[in-house]
Design a protein around this motif. Structure first.
Motif, PDB file in Angstrom:
ATOM      1  N   ARG A  97       0.841  -1.195   0.000  1.00  0.00           N
ATOM      2  CA  ARG A  97       0.000   0.000   0.000  1.00  0.00           C
ATOM      3  C   ARG A  97       0.878   1.248   0.000  1.00  0.00           C
ATOM      4  NH1 ARG A  97      -3.748  -0.223   4.748  1.00  0.00           N
ATOM      5  NH2 ARG A  97      -5.078  -1.429   3.330  1.00  0.00           N
ATOM      6  N   LEU A  98       0.573   2.150  -0.907  1.00  0.00           N
ATOM      7  CA  LEU A  98       1.253   3.436  -0.949  1.00  0.00           C
ATOM      8  C   LEU A  98       0.294   4.523  -0.501  1.00  0.00           C
ATOM      9  CD1 LEU A  98       3.847   5.040  -1.841  1.00  0.00           C
ATOM     10  CD2 LEU A  98       2.622   5.482  -3.982  1.00  0.00           C
ATOM     11  N   TYR A  99       0.655   5.226   0.564  1.00  0.00           N
ATOM     12  CA  TYR A  99      -0.076   6.416   0.959  1.00  0.00           C
ATOM     13  C   TYR A  99       0.496   7.568   0.134  1.00  0.00           C
ATOM     14  CZ  TYR A  99      -1.771   3.562   4.808  1.00  0.00           C
ATOM     15  OH  TYR A  99      -2.364   2.556   5.540  1.00  0.00           O
ATOM     16  N   SER A 100      -0.393   8.245  -0.572  1.00  0.00           N
ATOM     17  CA  SER A 100       0.053   9.184  -1.585  1.00  0.00           C
ATOM     18  C   SER A 100      -0.844  10.416  -1.593  1.00  0.00           C
ATOM     19  CB  SER A 100       0.027   8.482  -2.963  1.00  0.00           C
ATOM     20  OG  SER A 100       0.459   9.316  -4.010  1.00  0.00           O
ATOM     21  N   MET A 101      -0.617  11.298  -2.546  1.00  0.00           N
ATOM     22  CA  MET A 101      -1.521  12.403  -2.857  1.00  0.00           C
ATOM     23  C   MET A 101      -1.365  12.660  -4.344  1.00  0.00           C
ATOM     24  SD  MET A 101      -2.293  15.787  -3.480  1.00  0.00           S
ATOM     25  CE  MET A 101      -1.293  17.104  -2.835  1.00  0.00           C
ATOM     26  N   ARG A 102      -2.465  12.775  -5.054  1.00  0.00           N
ATOM     27  CA  ARG A 102      -2.460  12.749  -6.521  1.00  0.00           C
ATOM     28  C   ARG A 102      -1.515  13.762  -7.146  1.00  0.00           C
ATOM     29  NH1 ARG A 102      -7.661  14.663  -7.572  1.00  0.00           N
ATOM     30  NH2 ARG A 102      -7.395  14.268  -9.809  1.00  0.00           N
ATOM     31  N   PHE A 103      -1.313  14.909  -6.497  1.00  0.00           N
ATOM     32  CA  PHE A 103      -0.544  15.981  -7.118  1.00  0.00           C
ATOM     33  C   PHE A 103       0.833  16.196  -6.488  1.00  0.00           C
ATOM     34  CE2 PHE A 103      -5.090  17.020  -7.599  1.00  0.00           C
ATOM     35  CZ  PHE A 103      -5.175  16.977  -8.983  1.00  0.00           C
ATOM     36  N   CYS A 104       1.210  15.359  -5.559  1.00  0.00           N
ATOM     37  CA  CYS A 104       2.488  15.544  -4.850  1.00  0.00           C
ATOM     38  C   CYS A 104       3.653  14.998  -5.674  1.00  0.00           C
ATOM     39  CB  CYS A 104       2.441  14.847  -3.496  1.00  0.00           C
ATOM     40  SG  CYS A 104       4.022  14.870  -2.622  1.00  0.00           S
ATOM     41  N   VAL A 121      -3.619   4.689  -1.385  1.00  0.00           N
ATOM     42  CA  VAL A 121      -4.544   5.387  -0.494  1.00  0.00           C
ATOM     43  C   VAL A 121      -4.106   6.846  -0.472  1.00  0.00           C
ATOM     44  CG1 VAL A 121      -5.364   5.664   1.873  1.00  0.00           C
ATOM     45  CG2 VAL A 121      -5.041   3.364   0.925  1.00  0.00           C
ATOM     46  N   ASN A 122      -4.947   7.725  -1.012  1.00  0.00           N
ATOM     47  CA  ASN A 122      -4.610   9.143  -1.060  1.00  0.00           C
ATOM     48  C   ASN A 122      -4.983   9.839   0.241  1.00  0.00           C
ATOM     49  OD1 ASN A 122      -3.448   9.552  -3.703  1.00  0.00           O
ATOM     50  ND2 ASN A 122      -5.456   9.020  -4.525  1.00  0.00           N
ATOM     51  N   ILE A 123      -4.097  10.720   0.677  1.00  0.00           N
ATOM     52  CA  ILE A 123      -4.263  11.456   1.929  1.00  0.00           C
ATOM     53  C   ILE A 123      -4.492  12.930   1.615  1.00  0.00           C
ATOM     54  CG2 ILE A 123      -3.130  12.129   4.099  1.00  0.00           C
ATOM     55  CD1 ILE A 123      -3.838   9.146   3.950  1.00  0.00           C
TER      56      ILE A 123
END
Length: 242
Positions: free
Chosen positions: A24-31, A51-53
Motif C-alpha cells: 500500500r502506498l499512501y500518496s496524494m495525486r498531485f504531490c 490510499v490518497n491522503i
C-alpha cells in the motif's frame, strides 16, 4: 493498481490490513514526491494499492503511519512502514524483482546519488520562484538563480553522452527528478528547456516512457490544483474527481 482516488481526511476511518499480494502506498495525486514511488511501482509492475491522503486535512490515524504526516509512505503486508520518497524508491527496487533501476556499479550508483543531491538545490530554487509568483513578486532574478543550478544537470547528461542518466535505459535518477519537470509550466520555467538541448531531448523521451504516461498529470490540471492548494482549500486534493 487498486484503491480509490479520493483522499482520506480527518475523521475518515483507517484502512484495514494491506490485502494479500499487495503493498500500500499512501500518496496524494498531485504531490511530486509521492509521484516518485508511483513511477517506480509502474516501471517495475509491482502490484499495489494507493490510499490518497488529504494533506490539508490529514486523518488522525495517518500520523501513526508516518509521524511526520507526509507522503509518500509505504505499508507492507506485515505492517512494516517505510517513508521518505528516496528511501521508499530504493526499497521498491531492491525488494521486488523485475528490471533494476539502481545502477549495480558502486561508482555509477554514487554518481546518481551525488547528482540527486544537487537536484535538491534545483527543487529549492523552483519553489522560491513559485512562492514569489504567489506573492506577485518579480521572479527574474530567481529564475537566473534557478538556471545557474539547473545547468549542472545539463552538463552531467552532456558529459555522460547517453539518452538517460543511467545510460540508454531509464534508471532511478530519471524517475527521481521527473516529477518536477512535469511541473515546469507551474513554475513558469519551461523556456529553459530550450537552453539545455540534452535535457530537452531527455524530456521528450521521458514523455514517451510508459511509467511517466501512467502517472502523468496535464499542466492545466496541475495549475488548477495549485490555485486551490495555495488558497488552503481542503478540496484541492480531490480536484478534478467527480
Amino acid at each position: 493498481m487498486s484503491g480509490s482516488q479520493r483522499s482520506l481526511a480527518k475523521g475518515s476511518p483507517a484502512p484495514g490490513p494491506v490485502p494479500d499480494g499487495l503493498i500500500r502506498l499512501y500518496s496524494m495525486r498531485f504531490c511530486p514526491y509521492a509521484q516518485r514511488p508511483r513511477l517506480v511501482l509502474a516501471a517495475k509492475g509491482i502490484k499495489h494499492e494507493v490510499v490518497n491522503i488529504n494533506l490539508k486535512n490529514k486523518p488522525e490515524w495517518f500520523f501513526e503511519k508516518n509521524p511526520l504526516g507526509l507522503v509518500p509512505c509505504l505499508e507492507i503486508s506485515d505492517g512494516k512502514i517505510i517513508y521518505e520518497s528516496a528511501i521508499v524508491c530504493d526499497y521498491l527496487d531492491e525488494a521486488f524483482p523485475g528490471k533494476k533501476l539502481i545502477p549495480t556499479d558502486p561508482y555509477e550508483k554514487a554518481q546518481q546519488k551525488l547528482l540527486l543531491e544537487h537536484f535538491s538545490t534545483v527543487i529549492s530554487a523552483l519553489y522560491k520562484i513559485l512562492f514569489a509568483k504567489k506573492d506577485n513578486q518579480d521572479t527574474s532574478e530567481l529564475k537566473l538563480q534557478f538556471f545557474e543550478k539547473f545547468k549542472a544537470i545539463e552538463e552531467a547528461l552532456t558529459k555522460k553522452n547517453t539518452s538517460y542518466f543511467g545510460g540508454e535505459l531509464v534508471s532511478m535518477m530519471d524517475y527521481m527528478i521527473w516529477p518536477w519537470f512535469e511541473r515546469f509550466p507551474l513554475f513558469d520555467v519551461l523556456e529553459f528547456l530550450e537552453k539545455t538541448p540534452r535535457i530537452n531531448a531527455w524530456y521528450k523521451l521521458m514523455l514517451q516512457d510508459p511509467a511517466v504516461k501512467e502517472t502523468y498529470t496535464e499542466p492545466d490540471v496541475l495549475l488548477a490544483f495549485y490555485k486551490l492548494y495555495s488558497q488552503n482549500s481542503v478540496d484541492a486534493a480531490d480536484y478534478g474527481l467527480d
